[in-house]
Design an enzyme around this catalytic site. Structure first.
Site, short mmCIF file in Angstrom:
data_model
loop_
_atom_site.label_atom_id
_atom_site.label_comp_id
_atom_site.label_asym_id
_atom_site.label_seq_id
_atom_site.Cartn_x
_atom_site.Cartn_y
_atom_site.Cartn_z
N THR A 1 -3.13 -0.08 -0.66
CA THR A 1 -2.94 1.25 -0.43
C THR A 1 -3.94 2.14 -0.16
O THR A 1 -4.97 1.69 -0.38
CB THR A 1 -1.78 1.84 -1.42
OG1 THR A 1 -2.62 1.76 -2.67
CG2 THR A 1 -0.75 0.66 -1.81
N TYR B 1 -10.25 6.60 -14.76
CA TYR B 1 -8.99 6.06 -14.22
C TYR B 1 -8.62 4.99 -15.18
O TYR B 1 -7.53 4.73 -15.64
CB TYR B 1 -9.10 5.70 -12.89
CG TYR B 1 -7.89 4.87 -12.14
CD1 TYR B 1 -6.89 5.50 -11.92
CD2 TYR B 1 -8.28 3.39 -12.12
CE1 TYR B 1 -5.64 4.85 -11.59
CE2 TYR B 1 -6.88 2.80 -11.64
CZ TYR B 1 -5.82 3.41 -11.45
OH TYR B 1 -4.77 2.65 -10.78
N1 LIG Z 1 -3.69 0.52 -5.02
C1 LIG Z 1 -4.12 -0.11 -6.03
O1 LIG Z 1 -5.34 -0.87 -6.11
C2 LIG Z 1 -3.67 -0.17 -7.55
C3 LIG Z 1 -3.98 -0.80 -8.46
C4 LIG Z 1 -3.40 -0.79 -9.65
C5 LIG Z 1 -2.48 -0.06 -9.90
N2 LIG Z 1 -2.08 1.01 -8.96
C6 LIG Z 1 -1.16 1.92 -9.34
O2 LIG Z 1 -0.13 1.88 -8.57
C7 LIG Z 1 0.62 3.30 -8.41
C8 LIG Z 1 0.82 3.83 -6.85
O3 LIG Z 1 -0.37 3.95 -6.34
P1 LIG Z 1 -0.74 3.67 -4.76
O4 LIG Z 1 -1.69 2.44 -4.91
O5 LIG Z 1 0.51 3.49 -4.15
O6 LIG Z 1 -1.68 4.84 -4.41
P2 LIG Z 1 -1.41 6.28 -3.69
O7 LIG Z 1 -0.93 5.76 -2.40
O8 LIG Z 1 -2.42 7.17 -3.89
O9 LIG Z 1 -0.06 6.82 -4.15
C9 LIG Z 1 -0.14 7.66 -5.40
C10 LIG Z 1 1.03 8.67 -5.36
O10 LIG Z 1 1.05 9.30 -6.72
C11 LIG Z 1 1.34 10.59 -6.08
N3 LIG Z 1 0.74 11.73 -7.19
C12 LIG Z 1 -0.45 11.96 -7.66
N4 LIG Z 1 -0.43 12.65 -8.48
C13 LIG Z 1 0.72 13.33 -8.45
C14 LIG Z 1 1.44 14.35 -9.43
N5 LIG Z 1 0.68 15.15 -10.16
N6 LIG Z 1 2.87 14.45 -9.51
C15 LIG Z 1 3.56 13.59 -8.59
N7 LIG Z 1 3.12 12.77 -7.86
C16 LIG Z 1 1.77 12.47 -7.86
C17 LIG Z 1 0.79 10.81 -4.58
O11 LIG Z 1 1.45 11.83 -4.34
P3 LIG Z 1 0.98 12.77 -3.13
O12 LIG Z 1 1.67 12.11 -1.75
O13 LIG Z 1 1.53 14.28 -3.35
O14 LIG Z 1 -0.60 12.80 -3.34
C18 LIG Z 1 1.03 9.44 -4.35
O15 LIG Z 1 2.29 9.38 -3.67
C19 LIG Z 1 -0.34 4.03 -9.22
O16 LIG Z 1 0.39 4.16 -10.44
C20 LIG Z 1 -1.64 3.33 -9.37
O17 LIG Z 1 -2.39 3.79 -10.54
C21 LIG Z 1 -2.66 0.95 -7.78
#
Ligand SMILES: NC(=O)c1ccc[n+]([C@@H]2O[C@H](COP(=O)([O-])OP(=O)(O)OC[C@H]3O[C@@H](n4cnc5c(N)ncnc54)[C@H](OP(=O)(O)O)[C@@H]3O)[C@@H](O)[C@H]2O)c1
Length: 244
Positions: A179, A144
């Site tokens: 999240t 990742y």
């Molecule tokens: N949470 C953290 O600590 C953190 C830290 C740094 C950066 N980020 C980044 O923040 C962003 C949002 O993540 P989050 O924390 O909100 O996590 P999350 O709740 O797991 O959200 C990820 C989203 O991506 C979607 N997704 C995954 N694969 C996909 C695909 N092939 N096509 C379309 N949608 C897809 C998922 O959709 P489904 O609902 O269909 O599964 C989900 O809605 C990501 O880029 C993550 O890397 C998160």
């Protein structure tokens, strides 16, 4: 700061939950005229300004169809990503999982950007916001993190490539956010709303980069240190005892 997004049309990938739904909610709160809430399985939204749209980053046909439908977009938020739990390290992850992570986080993000670049150009240039991760800059041994480093590099490349058409490209660097994705990490986390507020302010200002939490700002300041020192800092931080 709470810069306005009056009249703008936003498309958010991965919009159903987590950070994505905050991008939808706060885009509307800042005056967006329409927000496409893109997801593999779109859900209903109560606000008429939200248009649910199907978009799977890994399905080229679905990406092309979304770009053909959402022709009024002038802000693309590349938010969707995957971080499978218990995937192992760079060396222990199985090939299939590693490929799936890169397929979504790097190739999928680039695929969506490629499809929407002409849309943004037709709408005056517009903006792209790529949700990256502090893990891109740190010795966290996961596929990742490696995929986010690749996406960070692509963000900088796309910024240069799309500058002639007037598209501003912002990279959002951030540590842990509260999240579902981070539920296994028992460490302090940012609220999704705080991260999104800072990201939208960065977009409004055409910032190249948004550093959304103290840890990210600290690490950014250490990138010019010896790699050994950065490594030691991150190791201490991971152990919960980072000295600032
Ligand atoms: N949470 C953290 O600590 C953190 C830290 C740094 C950066 N980020 C980044 O923040 C962003 C949002 O993540 P989050 O924390 O909100 O996590 P999350 O709740 O797991 O959200 C990820 C989203 O991506 C979607 N997704 C995954 N694969 C996909 C695909 N092939 N096509 C379309 N949608 C897809 C998922 O959709 P489904 O609902 O269909 O599964 C989900 O809605 C990501 O880029 C993550 O890397 C998160």
């Amino acid at each position: 700061m709470t810069e306005r997004l009056d009249g703008r049309t936003i498309l958010v990938t991965g919009a159903n939950g987590g950070l994505g739904q905050e991008f939808v909610r706060l885009g509307l709160a800042r005056g967006a005229r329409r927000v496409y809430a893109a997801a593999r399985t779109p859900r209903a939204w109560e606000d008429a300004r939200v248009v649910p749209i199907t978009l799977d980053l890994n399905d080229a046909a679905s990406v092309a169809a979304a770009a053909a439908t959402a022709t009024d977009v002038d802000l693309l938020v590349n938010n969707a990503a995957t971080a499978p739990p218990n995937a192992g390290t760079v060396l222990t992850v199985d090939d299939e999982t590693a490929h799936a992570i890169f397929e979504t986080n790097y190739f999928g993000t680039v695929r969506v950007t490629r499809a929407f670049a002409p849309v943004l150009a037709a709408n005056g240039g517009g903006s792209i916001l790529n949700v990256l991760s502090l893990s891109a800059w740190t010795p966290i041994p996961t596929a990742y993190a490696a995929s986010k480093a690749a996406a960070w590099s692509a963000t900088n490349a796309v910024r240069a490539e799309l500058a002639p058409q007037g598209t501003a490209v912002t990279g959002l660097m951030v540590g842990l956010i509260d999240t579902a994705m981070s539920s296994d990490w028992k460490m302090p986390k940012m609220s999704p709303a705080s991260v999104v507020e800072q990201a939208y302010d960065g977009v409004a200002h055409g910032a190249f980069e948004v550093l959304a939490d103290e840890e990210t700002r600290t690490v950014k300041g250490k990138l010019s240190d010896r790699a050994e020192d950065l490594n030691a800092y991150i190791a201490a931080w991971m152990a919960g005892s980072a000295q600032r």
